[in-house]
Design an enzyme around this catalytic site. Structure first.
Site, PDB file in Angstrom:
ATOM      1  N   LYS A 269      25.969 -10.488  52.320  1.00  0.00           N
ATOM      2  CA  LYS A 269      26.644  -9.618  51.365  1.00  0.00           C
ATOM      3  C   LYS A 269      25.594  -8.874  50.542  1.00  0.00           C
ATOM      4  CE  LYS A 269      30.999  -9.770  48.834  1.00  0.00           C
ATOM      5  NZ  LYS A 269      32.026 -10.619  48.217  1.00  0.00           N
ATOM      6  N   GLU A 354      46.830 -18.526  45.613  1.00  0.00           N
ATOM      7  CA  GLU A 354      47.632 -18.535  44.388  1.00  0.00           C
ATOM      8  C   GLU A 354      48.823 -19.473  44.480  1.00  0.00           C
ATOM      9  OE1 GLU A 354      45.348 -14.722  44.533  1.00  0.00           O
ATOM     10  OE2 GLU A 354      46.619 -15.797  45.955  1.00  0.00           O
ATOM     11  N   ARG A 382      51.840 -13.278  44.095  1.00  0.00           N
ATOM     12  CA  ARG A 382      51.691 -14.001  45.359  1.00  0.00           C
ATOM     13  C   ARG A 382      52.152 -15.453  45.240  1.00  0.00           C
ATOM     14  NH1 ARG A 382      47.375 -11.847  48.671  1.00  0.00           N
ATOM     15  NH2 ARG A 382      46.449 -13.920  48.855  1.00  0.00           N
TER      16      ARG A 382
END
Length: 608
Positions: A269, A354, A382
């Site tokens: 990343k 979630e 969610r």
């Protein structure tokens, strides 16, 4: 993009470098998702080389890493407008380009979308192949496995590119992330592999079949391949996600297999920008920064609401060992990082899950703890069924701290915190409240800690609209009169109180009474009845959707009480999704800046 299929490996590598330079140049000025796009660049360039963006659905999970895709599909010049009001969206958007297959912004949807696309392609008997690009962080959410379960069973031709950078937004959480990243570093695996290699070296030609098959089986056992292949999905990898020649080779192989295939690529990343490489959350989503030093160009100002929440909850947790908390892959964004560091046994980041975050807090409340479930407004959507089924139905004392309530700016329509009042107000046993300044937020946390039922309180991204001042302690269902005033009544909820206060400063000939509603469920019915006798013009201020929102709650009350002589106008958001851009420009486009609202009210007063 038209001749991407004819590029040499060297040319593809050159394109990757040009794309990284463009991303760095633009994001350093506009802000955006930096490290994810830099790390995914080589994979996306190879993806465009091997597959056909003219016909194959390119489906990006979350799609915050899709900047290279945008740059390869005719948006190079427009890219300078990234995340600006009226400019290019920071996520994929079919309204922006035909090459963006689906709108995205939340994680773990790509494989489900790819399965749906594959079904349509099969029914239409077309020669197309969906390509799902997903990060290892998104692999922590259950929806991914629901989709792979069906995909493996049905066998549709789908290629899944797993971009494994050992990160989601923050450092990854959970057994799946560790499995993806750590299996290939097993000392035992390497000992077995080396032994098999030595055996193959000494055996005569043609006699190595059994050791080779054994090596293949061992490789399957010690790589994530066994996880996916047990689900019926062919596995390729892990491969170096920055080796262009290898990526192209494996993607071509996956394409030719005409079955569900997952290509596991390991990447870095922030690749290509040394300052960002190896860092975790800091470089995922950034504001404008100096490209040479990496230092933020954002000027420090008032204390953000998230910081106020974090400090107050940390103090509370230090005093009360029964206080616990959870977030879903956003420890820094929600301010829970200091609590996780200070109390790792009481505060948890459960990754992009979630639903699990919400449900797991229920038993803690049942067992006598005080859970604070800290999730952005847009992401709590969610976990909606879990809020109803696992918390409210049990009437458990979980406090939902809803960050990013209201307009959040450049992240746009998938992230605007518009709906939490509307979707939570309908739930039995749920209490809803909101502060409008620093002291109010600190006091609402204390109130929540002592409250034994489900409760949700919301606060904005960034700072509150007005300076801090002392406010009374919170009492269930009781409002607070900020200003007595006369003639007209302003009713504010949460940050809407600040908008009401600022709007009042622009009025020409009126001194409105200003009510801090505090609770939208339950309402302060006694106060509203009293005010209905004194004021006949009511104006509602709340950074939330109008439908099912604060104004709606008040109108329901007035109807219930047969109070029919009140003129009420709500300045909440109309029934539309709100686009991306600088918050002040969005608010201006919606006509809800204080000076705009004041003008509307002045006109109403003049007309009588």
């Amino acid at each position: 993009m038209k001749d991407m299929h004819n590029k040499t490996i060297y040319e593809l590598e050159e394109i990757s470098q040009k794309i990284r330079n463009k991303i760095l140049e633009t994001v350093s000025k506009n802000g955006g998702h930096l490290s994810s796009s830099l790390g995914a660049t080589d994979l996306i360039v190879a993806m465009h080389h091997v597959f056909d963006a003219e016909k194959d659905p390119f489906i990006f999970d979350v799609s915050h890493q899709a900047y290279p895709h945008k740059l390869l599909t005719g948006r190079w010049e427009q890219f300078d407008t990234l995340r600006q009001f009226g400019g290019m969206c920071g996520y994929t958007d079919p309204e922006e380009s035909k090459y963006d297959y689906y709108k995205a912004g939340h994680s773990s949807t790509s494989i489900s979308l790819a399965v749906g696309a594959a079904k349509a392609i099969s029914l239409n008997k077309e020669n197309r192949i969906p390509v799902a690009f997903i990060g290892d962080g998104s692999m922590t959410a259950g929806m991914v496995y629901e989709a792979m379960n069906e995909l493996g069973d049905k066998g549709y031709p789908v290629v899944i590119i797993l971009n494994d950078n050992e990160m989601s937004i923050a450092r990854p959480t959970g057994a799946v992330s560790k499995y993806l990243s750590n299996t290939m570093t097993s000392p035992f695996y390497y000992r077995v592999k080396n032994s098999v290699k030595k055996m193959l070296d000494v055996l005569p030609e043609g006699a190595g079949y059994v050791p080779k098959k054994f090596d293949e089986k061992m490789r399957r056992l010690f790589t994530p391949g066994i996880l996916f292949e047990e689900l019926g999905i062919e596995y390729i990898g892990p491969i170096d996600g920055h080796n262009m020649e290898l990526i192209v080779e494996k993607l071509k192989l996956a394409k030719e297999m005409k079955k569900p295939v997952l290509v596991h690529a390991q990447t870095t990343k922030g690749k290509g920008y040394e300052i960002a490489e190896g860092h975790k959350e800091k470089w995922h989503g950034v504001g404008a920064f100096d490209l040479q030093t990496g230092k933020s160009l954002k000027k420090s100002g008032s204390i953000p609401a998230t910081k106020i929440y974090s400090d107050a909850l940390l103090k509370l947790a230090s005093e009360d060992q029964k206080v616990v908390g959870v977030t879903a892959a956003m420890p820094s964004g929600t301010g829970l990082s200091p609590l996780i560091e200070s109390f790792p046994d009481r505060f948890w980041d459960v990754a992009i899950a979630e639903q699990h975050a919400v449900t797991s807090m229920g038993p803690l409340a049942k067992e006598g703890f005080k859970p604070f479930c800290t999730i952005y407004s847009t992401f709590l959507q969610r976990g909606y069924d879990q809020v109803i089924h696992d918390i409210a139905l049990m009437d458990l004392g979980v406090a939902f701290a809803i960050d990013r309530a209201g307009i959040v700016g450049e992240d746009g329509e998938t992230h605007q915190g518009a709906f939490d009042i509307s979707y939570l107000r309908a739930i039995p046993n749920m209490t809803l409240c909101a502060p409008y300044n620093k002291t109010g937020l600190e006091k609402i946390i204390k109130f929540a800690a002592d409250f034994s039922k489900p409760l949700a309180f919301r606060y904005p991204r960034g700072v509150f609209m007005v300076e801090d001042e002392d406010v009374p302690d919170y009492e269930l269902g009781k409002s607070y009169m900020v200003n007595e005033g006369k003639d007209i009544l302003f009713i504010g909820y949460g940050n809407g109180v600040g908008r009401a206060i600022q709007t009042a400063q622009y009025l020409e000939d009126a001194n409105p009474a200003i009510l801090d509603l505090r609770f939208v469920k339950p309402l302060d019915e006694d106060m509203l009845k009293r005010l209905a006798k004194e004021y006949k013009h009511w104006f509602v201020f709340s950074d939330s959707a109008k439908m099912g929102g604060v104004g709606s709650a008040i109108l329901e009350f007035l109807s219930q009480e047969s109070i029919d002589d009140i003129y009420l106008e709500s300045f909440e958001y109309d029934d539309n999704f709100i686009r991306h851009g600088k918050t002040s420009l969005i608010e201006e486009s919606l006509g809800i800046l204080p000076e705009q609202l004041a003008q509307k009210i002045n006109n109403k007063i003049k007309k009588g």
